[in-house]
Design a protein around this motif. Structure first.
Motif: not given
Length: 163
Positions: A97, A99-100, A109-110, A133, A140
């Protein structure tokens, strides 16, 4: 600064390689957050057990620069460039990861294995339980709670970080 999560794994002299990887990652990224170390059976091939963990850090590097740093650390510790995917290894570092970020280039990614490999999800849930996620929008910890724990054999191990 972006928050990154890194999966570490080794099944060739794994204690030495995990210790060395943490030292190198700290040299490149500063303070780290370390999960417990877990032992797991090899997934995808017959081989000796792996030691795995997840590490969190912060960086201003791009995704490509982070991945390049990981590849260099792997090579510095005997990982053969271009070696087949499902095989024993001295060190495997994967960016899980940033960040987002959701992307497919320069890497995915992710990382998809977060959702299906216990050796990634359990240590990630340990150090970032409430983080969500970015695709499935579940924490998670919730993902780990729902994970079919009979699908892969994994257990925490005592790990001596002293040299």
């Amino acid at each position: 600064m972006a928050k990154i999560f890194i999966s570490l794994g080794s099944n060739i002299d794994p204690e030495r390689h995990l210790k060395a990887a943490v030292i190198d990652l700290e040299a490149h990224f500063g303070e780290l957050v370390l999960s417990s170390v877990f032992e797991s059976e090899a997934v995808g091939f017959d081989g000796t057990n792996f030691l795995n963990m997840v590490v969190a850090a912060e960086t201003e590097l791009s995704i490509a620069e982070v991945v390049s740093t990981f590849k260099q650390i792997e090579q510095d510790h005997g990982r053969v460039k271009g070696a087949k995917k499902f095989a024993p290894r001295t060190l495997d570092l994967d960016l899980l990861l940033l960040d987002d970020t959701i992307c497919n280039h320069p890497i995915e990614l992710p990382r998809a294995e977060i959702l299906y490999n216990a050796f990634v999800l359990w240590p990630l849930a340990e150090i970032a339980p409430s983080l969500c996620h970015p695709v499935v929008n579940q924490s998670y910890q919730a993902l780990w709670n729902a994970y079919d724990k009979t699908s892969q054999t994994l257990w925490p191990v005592e790990f001596n970080w002293s040299k």
